[in-house]
Design an enzyme around this catalytic site. Structure first.
Site, PDB file in Angstrom:
ATOM      1  N   ASN A 265      -4.284  68.003  56.598  1.00 25.94           N
ATOM      2  CA  ASN A 265      -4.074  68.085  55.151  1.00 25.94           C
ATOM      3  C   ASN A 265      -4.512  66.765  54.526  1.00 25.94           C
ATOM      4  O   ASN A 265      -3.801  65.771  54.596  1.00 25.94           O
ATOM      5  CB  ASN A 265      -2.589  68.370  54.866  1.00 25.94           C
ATOM      6  CG  ASN A 265      -2.291  68.466  53.379  1.00 25.94           C
ATOM      7  OD1 ASN A 265      -2.903  67.757  52.566  1.00 25.94           O
ATOM      8  ND2 ASN A 265      -1.363  69.322  53.011  1.00 25.94           N
TER       9      ASN A 265
ATOM     10  N   ARG B 161      -9.406  65.745  63.440  1.00 25.59           N
ATOM     11  CA  ARG B 161      -9.289  66.773  62.418  1.00 25.59           C
ATOM     12  C   ARG B 161      -8.151  66.429  61.445  1.00 25.59           C
ATOM     13  O   ARG B 161      -7.056  66.067  61.858  1.00 25.59           O
ATOM     14  CB  ARG B 161      -9.022  68.123  63.053  1.00 25.59           C
ATOM     15  CG  ARG B 161      -8.992  69.211  61.970  1.00 25.59           C
ATOM     16  CD  ARG B 161      -8.498  70.508  62.491  1.00 25.59           C
ATOM     17  NE  ARG B 161      -9.372  71.016  63.535  1.00 25.59           N
ATOM     18  CZ  ARG B 161      -9.721  72.311  63.623  1.00 25.59           C
ATOM     19  NH1 ARG B 161      -9.319  73.160  62.733  1.00 25.59           N
ATOM     20  NH2 ARG B 161     -10.446  72.716  64.622  1.00 25.59           N
ATOM     21  N   ILE B 162      -8.463  66.568  60.181  1.00 28.34           N
ATOM     22  CA  ILE B 162      -7.488  66.252  59.143  1.00 28.34           C
ATOM     23  C   ILE B 162      -6.796  67.553  58.735  1.00 28.34           C
ATOM     24  O   ILE B 162      -7.411  68.442  58.143  1.00 28.34           O
ATOM     25  CB  ILE B 162      -8.192  65.586  57.941  1.00 28.34           C
ATOM     26  CG1 ILE B 162      -8.850  64.259  58.379  1.00 28.34           C
ATOM     27  CG2 ILE B 162      -7.210  65.353  56.798  1.00 28.34           C
ATOM     28  CD1 ILE B 162      -7.921  63.257  59.042  1.00 28.34           C
TER      29      ILE B 162
ATOM     30  N   VAL C 172      -2.291  59.679  62.106  1.00 29.81           N
ATOM     31  CA  VAL C 172      -2.617  58.793  60.992  1.00 29.81           C
ATOM     32  C   VAL C 172      -1.409  57.983  60.519  1.00 29.81           C
ATOM     33  O   VAL C 172      -1.500  57.241  59.548  1.00 29.81           O
ATOM     34  CB  VAL C 172      -3.183  59.576  59.789  1.00 29.81           C
ATOM     35  CG1 VAL C 172      -4.542  60.145  60.124  1.00 29.81           C
ATOM     36  CG2 VAL C 172      -2.221  60.663  59.347  1.00 29.81           C
TER      37      VAL C 172
ATOM     38  N   PHE D 128      10.255  54.631  60.374  1.00 28.60           N
ATOM     39  CA  PHE D 128       9.410  53.510  60.821  1.00 28.60           C
ATOM     40  C   PHE D 128       9.701  53.114  62.255  1.00 28.60           C
ATOM     41  O   PHE D 128       9.434  51.977  62.642  1.00 28.60           O
ATOM     42  CB  PHE D 128       9.570  52.295  59.902  1.00 28.60           C
ATOM     43  CG  PHE D 128       9.412  52.578  58.442  1.00 28.60           C
ATOM     44  CD1 PHE D 128       8.359  53.353  57.988  1.00 28.60           C
ATOM     45  CD2 PHE D 128      10.305  52.076  57.503  1.00 28.60           C
ATOM     46  CE1 PHE D 128       8.203  53.616  56.636  1.00 28.60           C
ATOM     47  CE2 PHE D 128      10.162  52.333  56.151  1.00 28.60           C
ATOM     48  CZ  PHE D 128       9.109  53.106  55.708  1.00 28.60           C
TER      49      PHE D 128
ATOM     50  N   GLY E 244       9.049  62.018  55.680  1.00 30.11           N
ATOM     51  CA  GLY E 244       8.336  61.788  54.435  1.00 30.11           C
ATOM     52  C   GLY E 244       6.836  61.962  54.626  1.00 30.11           C
ATOM     53  O   GLY E 244       6.085  61.981  53.665  1.00 30.11           O
TER      54      GLY E 244
ATOM     55  N   GLN F 184      -0.466  59.023  53.785  1.00 27.12           N
ATOM     56  CA  GLN F 184       0.006  58.222  54.917  1.00 27.12           C
ATOM     57  C   GLN F 184      -0.831  56.976  55.097  1.00 27.12           C
ATOM     58  O   GLN F 184      -0.316  55.904  55.433  1.00 27.12           O
ATOM     59  CB  GLN F 184      -0.032  59.059  56.196  1.00 27.12           C
ATOM     60  CG  GLN F 184       1.116  60.022  56.271  1.00 27.12           C
ATOM     61  CD  GLN F 184       1.520  60.254  57.720  1.00 27.12           C
ATOM     62  OE1 GLN F 184       1.022  61.157  58.353  1.00 27.12           O
ATOM     63  NE2 GLN F 184       2.386  59.430  58.232  1.00 27.12           N
TER      64      GLN F 184
ATOM     65  N   GLU G 148       0.287  55.383  61.711  1.00 34.07           N
ATOM     66  CA  GLU G 148       0.390  53.938  61.864  1.00 34.07           C
ATOM     67  C   GLU G 148      -0.916  53.175  61.735  1.00 34.07           C
ATOM     68  O   GLU G 148      -0.914  51.968  61.495  1.00 34.07           O
ATOM     69  CB  GLU G 148       1.051  53.623  63.226  1.00 34.07           C
ATOM     70  CG  GLU G 148       2.519  53.995  63.226  1.00 34.07           C
ATOM     71  CD  GLU G 148       3.092  54.192  64.619  1.00 34.07           C
ATOM     72  OE1 GLU G 148       3.803  53.308  65.086  1.00 34.07           O
ATOM     73  OE2 GLU G 148       2.830  55.244  65.237  1.00 34.07           O
TER      74      GLU G 148
ATOM     75  N   ALA H 235       2.193  60.558  66.691  1.00 33.83           N
ATOM     76  CA  ALA H 235       1.815  61.675  67.562  1.00 33.83           C
ATOM     77  C   ALA H 235       2.438  63.002  67.159  1.00 33.83           C
ATOM     78  O   ALA H 235       2.227  64.012  67.832  1.00 33.83           O
ATOM     79  CB  ALA H 235       2.221  61.345  69.001  1.00 33.83           C
TER      80      ALA H 235
HETATM   81 MO1  MOS Z   1       6.883  54.763  65.125  1.00 33.93          MO
HETATM   82  S1  MOS Z   1       7.175  52.739  65.230  1.00 33.93           S
HETATM   83  O1  MOS Z   1       6.401  55.167  66.650  1.00 33.93           O
HETATM   84  O2  MOS Z   1       8.204  55.533  64.460  1.00 33.93           O
END
Ligand code: MOS
Length: 757
Positions: A644, A641-642, A716, A251, A479, A651, A718, A520
């Site tokens: 998976n 583009r997804i 995807v 996180f 994860g 997520q 956040e 990213a």
């Molecule tokens: Mo995230 S808050 O860029 O791990």
């Protein structure tokens, strides 16, 4: 050595055309379910010792004494590391050579800067002995008054917020826009301190062999961690090896190596043996970052047609007394709503807490709950449905920069999400909907948005003599499913079935995958993998087309495509050659090539790049007790583009649950007298459990973005929290008629009208 991870193929790994886009189950799933996925603290070296940090009970002052003799006398205690007994560091922990370098508490002196700061480390033969030894230190302090909360110190305008963004930005004339408005909203919101609380605490197992350092520790950015460790200990980066195959969540709190992790390395250095150091849950409230509280004032104006005339978003936040991280909350107003005048501004104060850090959409999460609440309030003031108001006011070009979006499918997110949710049946006024049990029912909407970022990564691709492939990249799996999604990209890049690709990852001796943050990682690491694959295929093509014995001879490099372990002539697919034959004829055991992934500055200069979405939430509120339950949520997201859909949905579910958490649960409660956190544990720091999470529905809206990167991948990780938190707050208003002004929403604010009715 890279970790040996035996990923389990599943029956769904049968390939249907491209691997990218397939809903593969996670390849590390069975390992995790069986408890066989190795986490850092699972590492055990022969002769390993255990380190336990003694933490400060005060928030500000000085340690005047520690009973080191008592701790050392305890059976099993080997040594006590203190500010006067510790290995020499090559670099000042308070140095700040670049904005990503955060100051650390590494026992540099006896000063206490926040509660839970490390004041000593006890090293012992067992965890129990180290824990007991830490208790025997019985520290005494010189105590100074703690300053915590948003009003405890003088405010200032930070030189920059987030990572180098300007504190104040104005486009157009906000005051004129407000003056000209026929409807005005002026609302102030507060968000609390929040702590990352990954399931897996920060843990490290450190083993020195002379000047060579071997580390098991969870990391969202191994290469940066190696650089930081090298600087602190004055050793070459290639002497440091980090294994981080799995993280039990991060996180943001594991984006940079933290003080406690470095203390583990110091402890191992001090005693000359391998050392394991694992933070206790309560010790994670201080030295490993948090989301700072905010107070945000939104002033919004709209004309008689229900169009925005001005948007003024001011945010006040806190940072520590010794370092700078400023939650860029107001910047959430930069990208979404088309107001001719927008101003965002930030102020901050210094408080006696640990330094805040990136946490789950830093800025976007805090800012969007306030923005979406204020937009909702304006929609009601204009007598308009809040969804219709958003559709009318969303921007076609990015408001703050004036740049066109690289792609934007927000309208479809709104309309398809609304349809799935059944939004058209919503009654405009609040407190008008009840269920059969008499509960107040409320429906709320929020807009989701998050920038499509990329960092820098490298990957190495290999085609082996047997025709199989290897892809190497030091990626990070928190994860989110990197062990699966990145292999899908690798398989397509190498023109191989998934099961013919050996994927090596999670280790710092592999090419740098960049930081797994800012949503990213898939785009950045994925592009490096894609380019490495393309580069090795190009080499293979060169070999084949220049070899007279190949059916591809003379086809020219541009004239072949890779599929199923073979190269085909593009203009005549009847002519092909297998990878194995090409290498065998060339007398090569293998062939390799590297590739990189990074932002495209030219495209970035031209376009604003974001993922978008819309979240619809239903809440039910007990009319007498004010108890709120989220009963339904639908999120529609367009994120390029997804790779998976199975993992992406997962997520987005996670992000939406963070939204529920933000609106209704999470808060670190500060004791303003002592400066300590009163609920530094997972019993009292509330997060949603299964009973708090309703039926969630995620729609993936098709989006082809030709500009973000060659694969069209946005993030995807956040975006799910943005929009969701505001949608919950707006649903609570719709149910009760009470506008929440502070988060998490409290029962007492609903029953007493402490919010605004
Ligand atoms: Mo995230 S808050 O860029 O791990």
């Amino acid at each position: 050595m890279t970790p040996e991870i035996s990923l389990t193929p599943s029956t769904r790994h049968a390939r249907h055309g491209s691997n990218i886009g397939q809903p593969l189950t996670r390849r590390d799933g069975i390992l995790k379910v069986k408890g066989e996925a190795p986490y850092a603290a699972d590492r055990h070296h022969p002769g390993m010792l255990y380190a336990v940090i003694a933490t400060s009970q005060i928030a500000r002052g000085r340690v005047t004494s520690l009973d080191i003799a008592a701790a050392k006398a305890h059976p099993g205690v080997v040594d006590v590391m203190t500010s006067t007994h510790k290995p020499q560091l090559a670099e000042d922990p308070d140095a700040k050579l670049h904005p990503f370098m955060f100051r650390m508490e590494l026992l540099q002196n006896d000063t206490v800067r926040y509660a839970n700061q490390a004041i000593a480390v006890v090293i012992a033969e067992t965890l129990e002995a180290a824990t007991e030894g830490a208790l025997l230190l019985a520290p005494k302090y010189e105590v100074l008054a703690a300053r915590v909360g948003l009003d405890s110190n003088e405010s200032f305008v930070p030189p920059a917020i987030g990572i180098g963004n300007p504190s104040v930005i104005e486009r157009g004339d906000v005051e004129a826009g407000l003056a000209a408005a026929s409807k005005r909203i002026d609302a102030t919101f507060e968000t609390p301190p929040q702590y990352h609380n990954a399931m897996e605490p920060h843990a490290i197992v450190a083993a020195w062999d002379g000047d060579t350092l071997s580390i098991d520790t969870p990391s969202q950015g191994m290469a940066m961690a190696v650089g930081r460790i090298a600087g602190l200990f004055g050793i070459a980066p290639d002497k440091i090896h980090i294994r981080s195959p799995f993280l039990g969540g991060g996180f943001g709190s594991k984006g940079l190596i933290s003080g406690p992790q470095i203390l583990g390395i110091m402890a191992a250095r001090l005693v000359g043996k391998p050392v394991k150091l694992v933070l206790r849950r309560d010790q994670m409230y201080g030295p490993v970052g948090h989301r700072a509280p905010t107070r945000q004032r939104l002033r919004v104006g709209a004309d008689g047609e229900g169009r925005l005339t001005a948007l003024d978003h001011y945010a006040k936040t806190t940072t520590s007394t010794f370092d700078d991280f400023f939650e860029p909350a107001a910047d959430a107003s930069h990208t979404l709503y088309a107001s001719p005048a927008i101003k965002t501004s930030h102020e901050a104060i210094r408080v006696d807490t640990g330094t805040p850090l990136f946490m789950r959409a830093p800025g976007e999460a805090t800012g969007s709950i306030a923005l979406e609440s204020a937009i909702d309030e304006m929609a009601w003031a204009c007598g308009t449905d809040p969804l219709a108001f958003r559709i009318k006011n969303y921007a076609d070009v990015e408001p703050i920069s004036g740049k066109p979006f690289s792609s934007k499918a927000l309208r479809e997110c709104y309309t398809k999400g609304a349809e799935r949710f059944g939004w058209s049946k919503r009654i405009l006024a609040p407190r008008k909907m009840r269920d059969d049990d008499g509960f107040l029912v409320g429906w709320g909407v929020g807009t989701a948005t998050f920038p499509a970022l990329m960092f820098q990564a490298a990957a190495r691709a290999v085609i082996k003599r047997d025709g199989s492939g290897v892809m190497e990249i030091g990626a990070h799996d928190m994860g989110q499913g990197a062990w699966t999604a990145l292999v899908q990209i690798a398989a397509d890049g190498l023109g191989l079935d998934l099961d013919r690709v050996e994927f090596k990852s999670g280790s710092s001796d592999l090419p740098d995958a960049g930081i797994a943050g800012g949503s990213a990682h898939t785009a950045t690491a994925g592009m490096a993998i894609h380019n490495a694959g393309a580069a090795v295929i190009a080499k293979l093509g060169e070999l084949a087309t220049s070899d007279e014995r190949s059916p591809l001879f003379g086809a020219g490099n541009a004239g072949v495509i890779a599929r199923d372990g073979r190269l085909f002539r593009r203009d005549d697919e009847g002519r092909s050659d297998s990878y194995a034959d090409i290498l065998a004829r060339a007398g090569l055991v293998e062939i390799d090539a590297s590739g990189t992934g990074a932002t495209n500055p030219a495209a970035q200069a031209e376009y604003a790049m974001h993922a978008h979405g819309a979240v619809f939430v239903e809440v039910k509120v007990d009319p007498d007790l004010g108890q709120v339950r989220v009963t339904r949520a639908v999120g529609a997201f367009a994120a390029g583009r997804i790779v998976n859909p199975h993992l992406v949905r997962s997520q987005l579910f996670g992000g939406m649950i963070w939204g529920v958490s933000f609106a209704l649960h999470e808060e670190a409660v500060m004791d303003h007298r002592s400066g300590r956190i009163m609920n530094a544990n997972l019993a009292e720091y509330h997060v949603p459990v299964n009973a708090d999470v309703p039926s969630l529905d995620v729609l993936l809206i098709d989006e082809h973005d030709p500009h973000v990167n060659a694969l069209g991948i946005k993030g995807v990780g956040e975006i799910g929290v943005t929009g969701s938190a505001g949608a919950v707050a707006n649903a609570v208003w719709h149910a009760t008629g009470v506008r929440a002004r502070r988060f998490p929403i409290r029962i007492e604010d609903l029953v007493t009208g402490e919010g605004v009715r």
